[in-house]
Design a protein around this motif. Structure first.
Motif, PDB file in Angstrom:
ATOM      1  N   ALA A 116       0.817  -1.228   0.000  1.00 19.39           N
ATOM      2  CA  ALA A 116       0.000   0.000   0.000  1.00 19.39           C
ATOM      3  C   ALA A 116       0.849   1.277   0.000  1.00 19.39           C
ATOM      4  O   ALA A 116       0.294   2.386  -0.084  1.00 19.39           O
ATOM      5  N   SER A 117       2.165   1.154   0.084  1.00 18.66           N
ATOM      6  CA  SER A 117       3.017   2.357   0.033  1.00 18.66           C
ATOM      7  C   SER A 117       2.691   3.129  -1.244  1.00 18.66           C
ATOM      8  O   SER A 117       2.554   2.540  -2.319  1.00 18.66           O
ATOM      9  N   SER A 118       2.564   4.457  -1.114  1.00 22.74           N
ATOM     10  CA  SER A 118       2.085   5.212  -2.284  1.00 22.74           C
ATOM     11  C   SER A 118       2.619   6.649  -2.324  1.00 22.74           C
ATOM     12  O   SER A 118       3.141   7.162  -1.333  1.00 22.74           O
ATOM     13  N   THR A 135       1.113  10.467  -3.554  1.00 21.81           N
ATOM     14  CA  THR A 135      -0.018  11.247  -4.062  1.00 21.81           C
ATOM     15  C   THR A 135       0.505  12.609  -4.526  1.00 21.81           C
ATOM     16  O   THR A 135       1.252  13.265  -3.795  1.00 21.81           O
ATOM     17  N   THR A 151      -3.173   9.368  -6.940  1.00 26.45           N
ATOM     18  CA  THR A 151      -2.362   8.506  -6.078  1.00 26.45           C
ATOM     19  C   THR A 151      -1.745   7.373  -6.901  1.00 26.45           C
ATOM     20  O   THR A 151      -2.413   6.763  -7.733  1.00 26.45           O
ATOM     21  N   PHE A 152      -0.463   7.130  -6.673  1.00 28.02           N
ATOM     22  CA  PHE A 152       0.264   6.085  -7.400  1.00 28.02           C
ATOM     23  C   PHE A 152       0.813   5.062  -6.408  1.00 28.02           C
ATOM     24  O   PHE A 152       1.517   5.429  -5.465  1.00 28.02           O
ATOM     25  N   CYS A 153       0.490   3.778  -6.637  1.00 28.38           N
ATOM     26  CA  CYS A 153       0.899   2.730  -5.694  1.00 28.38           C
ATOM     27  C   CYS A 153       2.284   2.175  -6.016  1.00 28.38           C
ATOM     28  O   CYS A 153       2.649   2.023  -7.176  1.00 28.38           O
ATOM     29  N   HIS A 154       3.007   1.833  -4.961  1.00 30.18           N
ATOM     30  CA  HIS A 154       4.321   1.214  -5.117  1.00 30.18           C
ATOM     31  C   HIS A 154       4.185  -0.151  -5.784  1.00 30.18           C
ATOM     32  O   HIS A 154       4.962  -0.516  -6.661  1.00 30.18           O
ATOM     33  N   SER A 155       3.155  -0.895  -5.396  1.00 31.57           N
ATOM     34  CA  SER A 155       3.010  -2.271  -5.905  1.00 31.57           C
ATOM     35  C   SER A 155       2.726  -2.290  -7.413  1.00 31.57           C
ATOM     36  O   SER A 155       2.963  -3.291  -8.074  1.00 31.57           O
ATOM     37  N   ASN A 196       5.012   2.119  -9.949  1.00 27.82           N
ATOM     38  CA  ASN A 196       5.065   3.534 -10.325  1.00 27.82           C
ATOM     39  C   ASN A 196       6.323   4.245  -9.848  1.00 27.82           C
ATOM     40  O   ASN A 196       6.719   5.251 -10.408  1.00 27.82           O
ATOM     41  N   ASN A 231       3.393   9.178   7.218  1.00 26.12           N
ATOM     42  CA  ASN A 231       3.076   9.936   6.010  1.00 26.12           C
ATOM     43  C   ASN A 231       3.932  11.193   6.017  1.00 26.12           C
ATOM     44  O   ASN A 231       3.986  11.904   7.009  1.00 26.12           O
TER      45      ASN A 231
END
Ligand code: ZN
Length: 536
Positions: A110-112, A114, A123-127, A130, A142
């Motif tokens: 869920a690391s992201s 925004t 928002t762009f997710c690590h998984s 991106n 955060n």
């Protein structure tokens, strides 16, 4: 074991030796090693290649189950060939596995990131791939990021005529920095040559840039990709696990010096980078246009990185062939290749058949000949872990050698030697000049083969930090690398077994064995009297 006894009987029999020498003479081979070379077969090479580089080992990422599988296979082959375990632990127990300790960061999917720009947020997710976290920095928090600063390449050298920090106060801000250095002649005023030299080595360059960022008290770093990283985003992501995988010793140093982790460092995918930098006329891909440093007033970013640290052990595989001469056996030659590769991402397995299963496979096959007829010097065969993670395995080996470092007189490193798409048709050696004669001597018995030798000094920039030979070079141990040049499938999922040229691999394995014999029987390469003294 059986092989060793046979070899001893064979060497002990003068009549048989003379007879074999005569046969070899009439065959025009002129080498007593020809018979051992017969044990090097395409069947054997194929079996090793299938066991190491098929999908079953899932790209052999350092520390993964696939890597362990390949390492166990290699140890079994060394044992069957008759080579002894090459590593001894503190308790005096012998093993084929030298542990190499790591710290691994496991990221929460869920690391992201925004990005909030002109009132709109995305928002762009690590998984989803991106962005690549190069250093997690502050964790489980955060990190708000209002008005980040863009500072070009982040080079702070006013006394040398270049300062990307001019007019921008980065204190407490996230800072956006271009990867690398400006291309030659692309800028006005052009980037000074003195700086180009100083910033060529990527490790030195990154540490100089990070030093400047720390001095200016930046809160975190967003790195923008260059063309290479953009064109090869997937393998860049895999390779950059290197920052998430830290050797214990290095982690300790980091902690002591600067309360590691120092600063969060994130590499953005090109699309996100474009979103951020729409005001720039400079294109980091083509290096065209010019840039200026500025504050992004209408932009905010929120970065949430969550990760857990864990301790992991990985292994170098080490086997030893004791030398036959009572004096020279105290000298060791290391013969190595890297067993690890990039692993897999989604359905894509990076098999690394040529990089560098090809090197491992010829060592495993040459080990059979080595056990039958070893040279006067002792030989340590080493299959390294974590070459793809900045040479951690071979660095660990030279810092913690299984024999005193002064007794290692030379290193042979094999890299990328078997692709059908290889740049160089034959075998290309790059190394310390004292190897040249032996290399060509070893090649003498191969008709119609191409050989090339270049001194290591001509390729220092290309080799620095990129091949295991470098770990030895840094320790002033004469080193040579055998390869067949580059190949177009390097670090792609196409580097598979069906692109391996097994005839060429067989030739390379035979050449390697001949070369080991040439060097292993030469007159003292180091002062053996000194070794005898330290032994007592
Ligand atoms: Zn590689």
């Amino acid at each position: 074991m059986k092989n060793n006894i046979l070899a001893r009987n064979y060497r002990g029999s003068t009549i048989i030796s003379i007879f074999i020498l005569q046969i070899l003479f009439f065959c025009g081979q002129g080498k007593t090693i020809a018979q051992e070379n017969e044990t090097i077969t395409i069947k054997g090479l194929r079996q090793h290649m299938d066991s190491i580089a098929s999908d079953a080992t899932e790209g052999r990422f350092t520390g993964s189950p696939g890597y362990r599988k390949a390492a166990q296979y290699a140890a079994n082959i060394f044992r069957e060939a008759g080579l002894n375990p090459g590593y001894t632990n503190e308790k005096g127990e012998k093993s084929y596995f030298q542990p190499v300790p790591f710290i691994r960061y496991n990221y929460d999917p869920a690391s992201s990131i925004t990005i909030l720009k002109n009132g709109k947020n995305k928002t762009f997710c690590h998984s989803a791939g991106n962005f690549i976290i190069l250093n997690p920095g502050i964790q489980n928090e955060n990190i708000p990021m209002a008005s980040p600063a863009f500072i070009g390449y982040g080079i702070n050298e006013p006394e040398l005529g270049w300062d990307d920090y001019t007019g921008v106060d980065v204190k407490g801000r996230w800072v956006i920095v271009l990867n690398g250095i400006p291309a030659a002649d692309s800028m006005n005023p052009s980037f000074p040559d003195t700086l180009r030299k100083r910033y060529t080595d990527w490790k030195i360059r990154d540490s100089l840039k990070l030093h400047a960022l720390t001095e200016h008290k930046a809160a975190g770093v967003i790195l923008l990709p260059d063309k290479y990283a953009t064109d090869n985003w997937e393998s860049t992501a895999l390779q950059n696990y290197m920052y998430n995988y830290i050797h214990y010793a290095e982690a300790d140093i980091n902690r002591k010096v600067s309360n590691e982790p120092v600063m969060p460092l994130v590499l953005l995918k090109a699309e996100l980078a474009q979103l951020l930098l729409s005001r720039q006329s400079y294109d980091p891909m083509s290096h065209k246009g010019s840039y200026h440093s500025y504050i992004l007033d209408n932009t905010e970013m929120y970065i949430a990185i969550d990760c857990k640290k864990e301790s992991v052990n990985c292994y170098n595989v080490v086997a030893v062939s004791p030398g036959t001469d009572s004096v020279l056996r105290k000298e060791y030659m290391t013969v190595g290749a890297h067993l690890d590769h990039l692993g897999k991402i989604g359905d894509h397995v990076y098999n690394g058949a040529n990089d560098d299963a090809s090197g491992c496979v010829i060592i495993l096959e040459a080990a059979k000949a080595l056990a039958l007829n070893p040279p006067k010097r002792s030989v340590l065969c080493v299959l390294y872990t974590a070459e793809e993670l900045s040479l951690i395995g071979s660095m660990h080996f030279v810092k913690n050698p299984p024999v005193p470092i002064g007794q290692i007189s030379l290193n042979i490193n094999i890299e990328q030697i078997g692709s059908k798409n290889r740049d160089y048709k034959g075998v290309w050696a790059i190394g310390s000049p004292q190897f040249k004669e032996s290399f060509f001597k070893a090649g003498n018995s191969f008709v119609e083969a191409d050989f090339k030798f270049d001194p290591i000094e001509s390729y220092l920039e290309a080799l620095r930090g990129h091949v295991d030979l470098w770990s030895y070079y840094q320790k002033n141990i004469p080193a040579i690398m055998l390869s067949s040049g580059g190949f177009k499938d390097h670090h792609t999922p196409q580097d598979k077994i069906d692109l391996i040229d097994f005839d060429h691999l067989q030739f390379a394995a035979k050449l390697l064995y001949s070369f080991i014999i040439e060097l292993g029987n030469e007159q003292p390469l180091i002062d053996t009297k000194k070794i005898n003294k330290t032994d007592n």
